[in-house]
Design an enzyme around this catalytic site. Structure first.
Site, PDB file in Angstrom:
ATOM      1  CG  ASP A  90      -2.042   0.931   1.191  1.00  0.00           C
ATOM      2  OD1 ASP A  90      -2.396   1.364   0.083  1.00  0.00           O
ATOM      3  OD2 ASP A  90      -2.610   1.236   2.260  1.00  0.00           O
TER       4      ASP A  90
ATOM      5  CG  ASP B   4       0.982   7.565  -3.512  1.00  0.00           C
ATOM      6  OD1 ASP B   4       0.841   8.376  -4.450  1.00  0.00           O
ATOM      7  OD2 ASP B   4       0.529   7.764  -2.371  1.00  0.00           O
TER       8      ASP B   4
ATOM      9  CB  THR C 210     -12.469   4.003   7.952  1.00  0.00           C
ATOM     10  OG1 THR C 210     -11.785   2.748   7.987  1.00  0.00           O
ATOM     11  CG2 THR C 210     -13.076   4.270   9.329  1.00  0.00           C
TER      12      THR C 210
END
EC number: 4.1.2.13
Length: 286
Positions: A85, A107, A212
């Protein structure tokens, strides 16, 4: 079942109107809980690993062997991907791939567009040779996740998204469209118009970071627009921390870590099961 890339999972999710959850692992208990919840729901799953979590757990190789050991001992038969991630560089992505990760996110969204394209393409070329899937990001997802800090939200440009996909050959795209890492301050405002445009123009499975706190109605709206992967971490962390606090507050004599980490594991498991149902991933394992 061996670890798999997330490419086929996400293609199936996009075609059949559901999303696969990426649940970040932070230790053994998180990993047990997520695998058990997914197996019981017969749901494919992506185990997300940030660079910070990898350092905490001693490194990429340790994580791969831990996951493989748990899959064997828990008799896990559903498709499982291990995904880096927010990989910060080509070198970090390569390190994860060489250790056995089956998916990575590069990223380079903080870099100028052309530099993002060049870095992402380099990762794709290396990863695809090894059968590893690649996710990339455009725009800025707000909030903080480990070492990744963003003060504000910069929406992804649909034209740049299309260009990035065409020039790099990535398998999934995470366009910043209003979500944030960590708890939301107020109601999240997702850019559904941009999401639909990007989904149609790129044809790729889209990724929603900061899952979330996004209301179920928004999740259900995002999926038909091409969102096939939704990342969850904070919600599991909050649930596990609450379980630990409850045990320790109720009994000051507790010192055996199994007495408080066990309930934390169960809290994560129940949270993940709820997300699997919300994302429509139950009974989608193939």
């Amino acid at each position: 079942m061996p670890l798999v890339s997330m490419k086929e999972m996400l293609i199936d999710a996009k075609e059949n109107g559901y999303a696969v959850g990426q649940y970040n692992i932070n230790n053994l208990e998180f990993t047990q809980a997520i695998l058990e919840a997914s197996q019981e729901e017969n749901a494919p799953v992506i185990l997300g690993v940030s660079e910070g979590a990898a350092r905490y757990m001693s490194g990429f190789y340790t994580i791969v062997k831990m996951v493989e050991g748990l899959m064997h001992d828990l008799n896990i038969t559903i498709p499982v991907a291990i995904h880096l991630d927010h990989g910060s560089s080509f070198e970090k992505c390569k390190e994860a791939i060489d250790a056995g990760f089956t998916s990575v996110m590069i990223d380079a969204s903080h870099s100028p567009f052309e530099e993002n394209v060049a870095t992402t393409k380099k990762v794709v070329e290396y990863a695809h040779e090894k059968g590893v899937s690649v996710e990339a990001e455009l725009g800025t997802v707000g909030g903080q996740e480990d070492d990744v800090v963003a003060d504000g939200i910069i929406y992804a440009d649909p034209k740049e998204c299309q260009e990035l996909v065409e020039k790099t050959g990535i398998d999934a795209l995470a366009p910043a469209l209003g979500s944030v890492h960590g708890p939301y301050k107020g109601e999240p405002k997702l850019g559904f118009k941009e999401m639909e445009e990007i989904g149609l123009s790129t044809g790729l499975p889209l990724v929603l970071h900061g899952g979330t706190g996004i209301p179920t109605k928004d999740i259900q709206k995002a999926i038909p627009f091409g969102t096939a992967k939704i990342n969850v971490n904070t919600e599991n962390q909050i649930a596990s921390a609450k379980a630990v606090r409850d045990v320790l507050n109720n009994d000051k004599e507790v010192y055996d870590p199994r007495k408080y980490l066990g309930p934390a594991r169960e809290a994560i498991k129940e949270t993940v099961k709820g997300k699997i149902k919300e994302f429509g991933t139950s009974n989608r394992a193939k």
